[in-house]
Design a protein around this motif. Structure first.
Motif, PDB file in Angstrom:
ATOM      1  N   GLY A 330       0.768  -1.424   0.029  1.00 51.99           N
ATOM      2  CA  GLY A 330      -0.034   0.090  -0.075  1.00 51.99           C
ATOM      3  C   GLY A 330       0.780   1.406  -0.023  1.00 51.99           C
ATOM      4  O   GLY A 330       0.528   2.332   0.585  1.00 51.99           O
ATOM      5  N   LYS A 331       2.252   1.139  -0.413  1.00 54.70           N
ATOM      6  CA  LYS A 331       2.798   2.502  -0.441  1.00 54.70           C
ATOM      7  C   LYS A 331       2.516   3.431  -1.807  1.00 54.70           C
ATOM      8  O   LYS A 331       3.061   3.212  -2.821  1.00 54.70           O
ATOM      9  CB  LYS A 331       4.359   1.824  -0.787  1.00 54.70           C
ATOM     10  CG  LYS A 331       4.825   1.249   0.440  1.00 54.70           C
ATOM     11  CD  LYS A 331       6.359   0.828   0.549  1.00 54.70           C
ATOM     12  CE  LYS A 331       6.716  -0.027   1.625  1.00 54.70           C
ATOM     13  NZ  LYS A 331       7.959  -0.383   1.649  1.00 54.70           N
ATOM     14  N   LYS A 332       1.608   4.032  -1.794  1.00 57.92           N
ATOM     15  CA  LYS A 332       1.090   4.896  -2.674  1.00 57.92           C
ATOM     16  C   LYS A 332       2.039   5.996  -3.200  1.00 57.92           C
ATOM     17  O   LYS A 332       2.823   6.521  -2.153  1.00 57.92           O
ATOM     18  CB  LYS A 332      -0.346   5.856  -2.272  1.00 57.92           C
ATOM     19  CG  LYS A 332      -1.550   4.672  -1.900  1.00 57.92           C
ATOM     20  CD  LYS A 332      -2.793   5.633  -1.689  1.00 57.92           C
ATOM     21  CE  LYS A 332      -3.946   4.802  -1.483  1.00 57.92           C
ATOM     22  NZ  LYS A 332      -4.919   5.428  -1.068  1.00 57.92           N
ATOM     23  N   GLY A 333       2.278   6.026  -4.477  1.00 60.39           N
ATOM     24  CA  GLY A 333       3.053   7.015  -4.963  1.00 60.39           C
ATOM     25  C   GLY A 333       4.500   6.144  -5.321  1.00 60.39           C
ATOM     26  O   GLY A 333       5.241   6.683  -6.108  1.00 60.39           O
ATOM     27  N   GLN A 334       4.645   4.950  -4.933  1.00 64.12           N
ATOM     28  CA  GLN A 334       5.670   4.269  -5.216  1.00 64.12           C
ATOM     29  C   GLN A 334       5.433   3.337  -6.168  1.00 64.12           C
ATOM     30  O   GLN A 334       6.338   2.311  -6.750  1.00 64.12           O
ATOM     31  CB  GLN A 334       6.438   3.453  -3.768  1.00 64.12           C
ATOM     32  CG  GLN A 334       7.005   4.469  -3.013  1.00 64.12           C
ATOM     33  CD  GLN A 334       7.707   4.037  -1.851  1.00 64.12           C
ATOM     34  OE1 GLN A 334       8.409   2.658  -1.995  1.00 64.12           O
ATOM     35  NE2 GLN A 334       8.006   4.505  -0.694  1.00 64.12           N
ATOM     36  N   TYR A 335       4.462   2.990  -6.455  1.00 65.25           N
ATOM     37  CA  TYR A 335       3.823   2.246  -7.751  1.00 65.25           C
ATOM     38  C   TYR A 335       2.601   3.334  -8.463  1.00 65.25           C
ATOM     39  O   TYR A 335       2.312   4.051  -8.142  1.00 65.25           O
ATOM     40  CB  TYR A 335       3.083   0.919  -7.250  1.00 65.25           C
ATOM     41  CG  TYR A 335       2.006   1.275  -6.597  1.00 65.25           C
ATOM     42  CD1 TYR A 335       0.685   1.202  -7.131  1.00 65.25           C
ATOM     43  CD2 TYR A 335       1.921   1.005  -5.258  1.00 65.25           C
ATOM     44  CE1 TYR A 335      -0.551   1.176  -6.433  1.00 65.25           C
ATOM     45  CE2 TYR A 335       0.524   1.400  -4.363  1.00 65.25           C
ATOM     46  CZ  TYR A 335      -0.625   1.366  -5.262  1.00 65.25           C
ATOM     47  OH  TYR A 335      -1.749   1.650  -4.591  1.00 65.25           O
ATOM     48  N   ALA A 336       2.824   3.070  -9.956  1.00 70.74           N
ATOM     49  CA  ALA A 336       2.106   3.802 -10.758  1.00 70.74           C
ATOM     50  C   ALA A 336       0.582   3.119 -10.574  1.00 70.74           C
ATOM     51  O   ALA A 336       0.484   2.147 -10.598  1.00 70.74           O
ATOM     52  CB  ALA A 336       2.693   3.901 -12.066  1.00 70.74           C
TER      53      ALA A 336
END
Length: 363
Positions: A330-336
């Motif tokens: 759930g690391k938003k911003g670290q995956y597109a």
């Protein structure tokens, strides 16, 4: 501890890109406990059965076979996330039924043939309230992550300019002057898989991830190879040739919202040379193996001194695996996401408009 995400995989056969890269990255030991492959779907009953048998053996548990319409695997109550790895012209028609079944989804870049299709996919995802994950994995390279850390720490001061030089060598046979039979469809711009869309899309996502969005952009281009020679199934040159007017060399420049100047060139023989210059120093990334940062880690230099980056020895599987891990955690911003894909397509659309109109486009 959360339960593994149950994945249904559309387009995962026993061979091909999904089988050689996406599945190995998803199933690598470091992701055990985060994902569980439970179903596969291909175009035919025979290939689906063969794929299910392969991955049942590999994972040690039963993998269900589906074939045909994507709504079938999406209706499987055991599937939580549907991964889509099919040719770009099929993206929209394959992923929309997945979204309508309210399944979260992964989809390969370019996530549709053009801006219009990608927006349609994004709107459907928002309407159904599902999570998305797009295969723009350059941001998951440990080298790119290290560069982001260096910039954020002030190691080179305020960024003033960046120059990216990249080349897709003819030996890849993805685009002219020589192509494999399965890539003939790439010669039709309407299919959305030009070198600018695919390689350029991955590069632009990495650039804006590190340095922020463009405020203006200007582009020029030329077609160095107006004819493509098609190889046979054994990789031998044939007499078959196909004409194309798609530009294969680009020079793109623009101003970022930060005020920094960005220049991108796809000419020459250097596979990858990316420099980021700041008030207090400079960062350089180089690669003699590939222009695709989502698949290979370039060598990193800070003020001319090589920087050793942990994890950079792991190439394609490691980078793609980091993207799967970022999504699972759930690391938003670290995956597109599909919204990042829309933003990327807007930039590519602006480049096309600049080429067509011969002027700078304000974004």
């Amino acid at each position: 501890m959360s339960q593994p995400i149950k994945v249904g995989f559309i387009g995962l056969s026993t061979t091909g890109w999904a089988a050689s890269a996406l599945a190995p990255s998803l199933l690598q030991p470091s992701l055990q406990g985060k994902y569980n492959l439970v179903a596969v779907s291909t175009t035919s009953e025979g290939s689906a059965k063969a794929s299910a048998e392969k991955y049942s053996t590999q994972t040690g548990h039963a993998v269900t076979a589906h074939h045909g319409d994507s709504s079938l695997i999406s209706s499987n109550p055991n599937v939580e996330l549907v991964a889509v790895s099919v040719k770009a012209p099929m993206h929209k028609q394959v992923v929309l039924p997945v979204i309508e079944k309210k399944r979260d989804f992964f989809i390969e870049w370019p996530a549709g043939r053009n801006l219009k299709e990608t927006i349609e996919i994004a709107e459907a995802a928002h309407r159904q309230g599902v999570k998305s994950f797009v295969g723009l994995q350059a941001r998951n390279s440990p080298v790119i992550q290290k560069v982001k850390e260096l910039i954020s720490s002030g190691a080179i001061g305020s960024v003033r300019s960046t120059t990216f030089v990249g080349l897709i060598p003819r030996e890849t046979h993805f685009w002219p002057p020589v192509i494999t039979p399965e890539y003939v469809f790439a010669l039709d711009k309407a299919n959305g898989v030009t070198a600018l869309n695919i390689a350029g899309g991955h590069q632009l996502d990495a650039l804006t991830y590190l340095l922020g969005d463009f405020s203006t952009i200007n582009a020029t281009a030329t077609t160095i190879y107006p004819t493509a020679t098609v190889l046979d199934a054994n990789g031998q040159v044939t007499s078959r040739t196909i004409s194309t007017s798609i530009p294969d060399q680009h020079s793109i420049s623009g101003v970022l919202k930060s005020g920094a100047l960005a220049t991108i060139s796809t000419s020459g023989r250097k596979l990858l040379l990316w420099e980021i210059d700041g008030e207090e120093g400079s960062i350089r990334m180089e690669s003699n193996s590939s222009v695709f940062i989502n698949l290979n880690n370039p060598t990193l230099y800070l003020n001319g001194e090589r920087v050793e980056v942990e994890g950079s020895s792991s190439e394609t599987v490691g980078i793609l695996g980091s993207a799967w891990a970022a999504y699972a955690d759930g690391k938003k911003g670290q995956y597109a996401t599909i919204d990042d894909a829309v933003k990327n397509h807007r930039l590519l659309d602006a480049i096309d408009r600049s080429l067509a109109e011969g002027k700078t486009i304000v974004l």
